[in-house]
Design an enzyme around this catalytic site. Sequence first.
Site, PDB file in Angstrom:
ATOM      1  N   ASP A  28       0.880  -1.182   0.000  1.00 51.42           N
ATOM      2  CA  ASP A  28       0.000   0.000   0.000  1.00 51.42           C
ATOM      3  C   ASP A  28       0.909   1.220   0.000  1.00 51.42           C
ATOM      4  O   ASP A  28       2.131   1.100   0.160  1.00 51.42           O
ATOM      5  CB  ASP A  28      -0.883  -0.017   1.267  1.00 51.42           C
ATOM      6  CG  ASP A  28      -1.789   1.208   1.371  1.00 51.42           C
ATOM      7  OD1 ASP A  28      -2.339   1.641   0.343  1.00 51.42           O
ATOM      8  OD2 ASP A  28      -1.926   1.759   2.484  1.00 51.42           O
ATOM      9  N   SER A  29       0.299   2.392  -0.152  1.00 50.75           N
ATOM     10  CA  SER A  29       1.061   3.635  -0.064  1.00 50.75           C
ATOM     11  C   SER A  29       1.662   3.816   1.328  1.00 50.75           C
ATOM     12  O   SER A  29       2.645   4.521   1.488  1.00 50.75           O
ATOM     13  CB  SER A  29       0.140   4.815  -0.356  1.00 50.75           C
ATOM     14  OG  SER A  29      -0.947   4.790   0.548  1.00 50.75           O
ATOM     15  N   CYS A  41      -4.348  -1.441  -1.949  1.00 48.35           N
ATOM     16  CA  CYS A  41      -4.563  -0.002  -2.086  1.00 48.35           C
ATOM     17  C   CYS A  41      -5.423   0.202  -3.329  1.00 48.35           C
ATOM     18  O   CYS A  41      -5.094  -0.319  -4.400  1.00 48.35           O
ATOM     19  CB  CYS A  41      -3.205   0.676  -2.257  1.00 48.35           C
ATOM     20  SG  CYS A  41      -3.288   2.425  -2.675  1.00 48.35           S
ATOM     21  N   GLU A  66      -4.661   8.581   9.052  1.00 46.35           N
ATOM     22  CA  GLU A  66      -3.226   8.328   9.332  1.00 46.35           C
ATOM     23  C   GLU A  66      -2.776   9.099  10.566  1.00 46.35           C
ATOM     24  O   GLU A  66      -1.917   8.640  11.313  1.00 46.35           O
ATOM     25  CB  GLU A  66      -2.354   8.790   8.151  1.00 46.35           C
ATOM     26  CG  GLU A  66      -2.455   7.960   6.917  1.00 46.35           C
ATOM     27  CD  GLU A  66      -1.330   6.930   6.774  1.00 46.35           C
ATOM     28  OE1 GLU A  66      -0.295   7.071   7.429  1.00 46.35           O
ATOM     29  OE2 GLU A  66      -1.545   5.985   5.992  1.00 46.35           O
ATOM     30  N   CYS A  98     -11.200   2.738  -0.260  1.00 47.07           N
ATOM     31  CA  CYS A  98      -9.863   3.114   0.221  1.00 47.07           C
ATOM     32  C   CYS A  98      -9.588   2.230   1.423  1.00 47.07           C
ATOM     33  O   CYS A  98     -10.464   2.069   2.292  1.00 47.07           O
ATOM     34  CB  CYS A  98      -9.817   4.584   0.626  1.00 47.07           C
ATOM     35  SG  CYS A  98      -8.258   5.063   1.402  1.00 47.07           S
ATOM     36  N   HIS A 151      -7.896   2.657   3.942  1.00 47.96           N
ATOM     37  CA  HIS A 151      -7.857   3.320   5.250  1.00 47.96           C
ATOM     38  C   HIS A 151      -9.242   3.332   5.914  1.00 47.96           C
ATOM     39  O   HIS A 151      -9.351   3.427   7.129  1.00 47.96           O
ATOM     40  CB  HIS A 151      -7.428   4.782   5.101  1.00 47.96           C
ATOM     41  CG  HIS A 151      -5.976   4.989   4.895  1.00 47.96           C
ATOM     42  ND1 HIS A 151      -5.322   4.591   3.755  1.00 47.96           N
ATOM     43  CD2 HIS A 151      -5.041   5.567   5.688  1.00 47.96           C
ATOM     44  CE1 HIS A 151      -4.042   4.929   3.853  1.00 47.96           C
ATOM     45  NE2 HIS A 151      -3.842   5.507   5.018  1.00 47.96           N
TER      46      HIS A 151
END
Length: 270
Positions: free
Chosen positions: A13-14, A76, A157, A189, A191
């Site tokens: 993932d990023s 991601c 984050e 997403c 997240h």
Amino acid sequence: MNNNPSGPIGIYDSGIGGLTVAHAITNLLPNENIIYFGDTAHLPYGDKSEAAIQAYSVKIADVLLKKGCKVIVIACNSASSAAYELLKEYVRKDAHIINVIDPMVDHVVNHYPSQTIGLIGTKRTVTSGIYATRIAQAEKGITLNSLATPLLAPMIEEGFFNNQISHEIIAQYLSDEQLGSIASMILACTHYPLIKKEINNYYNGKVTILDSSEIVAEALRIYLSENNLLNIESKPNKHFFVSDFTPSFEASTRLFFGEIVHLEQHRLWN
Ligand code: DGL
């Protein structure tokens, strides 16, 4: 093709958002060896060009292949929309690739025909139109209303969820008329599983919230099982790499993975 069942599952993932997918994978497939790569040096992917995400993805695939991964999971949505086709070609002979978009599209077209469905994700994912295209191709009478919600990943984050600030930002986005009259909502997403409860509360439980982590883990299980690639050895190893280490990433990993993990630094470019 790497047909070694004890080869690790590479997941990237990023940053650390993809740990929500890694966690679902370790829950469903506890015997598998895991190598996680978070490209924290290039976070966020959601604002990057397709070409940049493709370049990062190829570098990460090289790292994961060198470590003997039998499958690579692109954990991601932004990278799945920008780099999946390229990466599939790139690693064709060496490993199988799973993205987070196709399993969700399959789930939606099979279970929610004729519905009006909302989708929230990064700018990269939403502007790619990939969910809309794939869902339309299935011809199930589904209307997809997508909204880019770029503040959400950085907010999460930074540990801002289940608080006043996150409630307000989430409410601001979800009140957008683009998301009016939806029956279900795709969290596009990796997240967003961390704010699933808040989104559910916003809708008073009246909108079904679709989170890809378990759906992707199940797609992986099916692939491994059908190809005799399930690892039967116990005591699996888990390694977590980031392209740029900071202690704050390490502290946040617990939020995403549910347990403390030790992050190792592995630079993509020297
Ligand atoms: N986790 C990434 C995704 O699923 C988004 C975060 C980012 O913008 O890097 O799209």
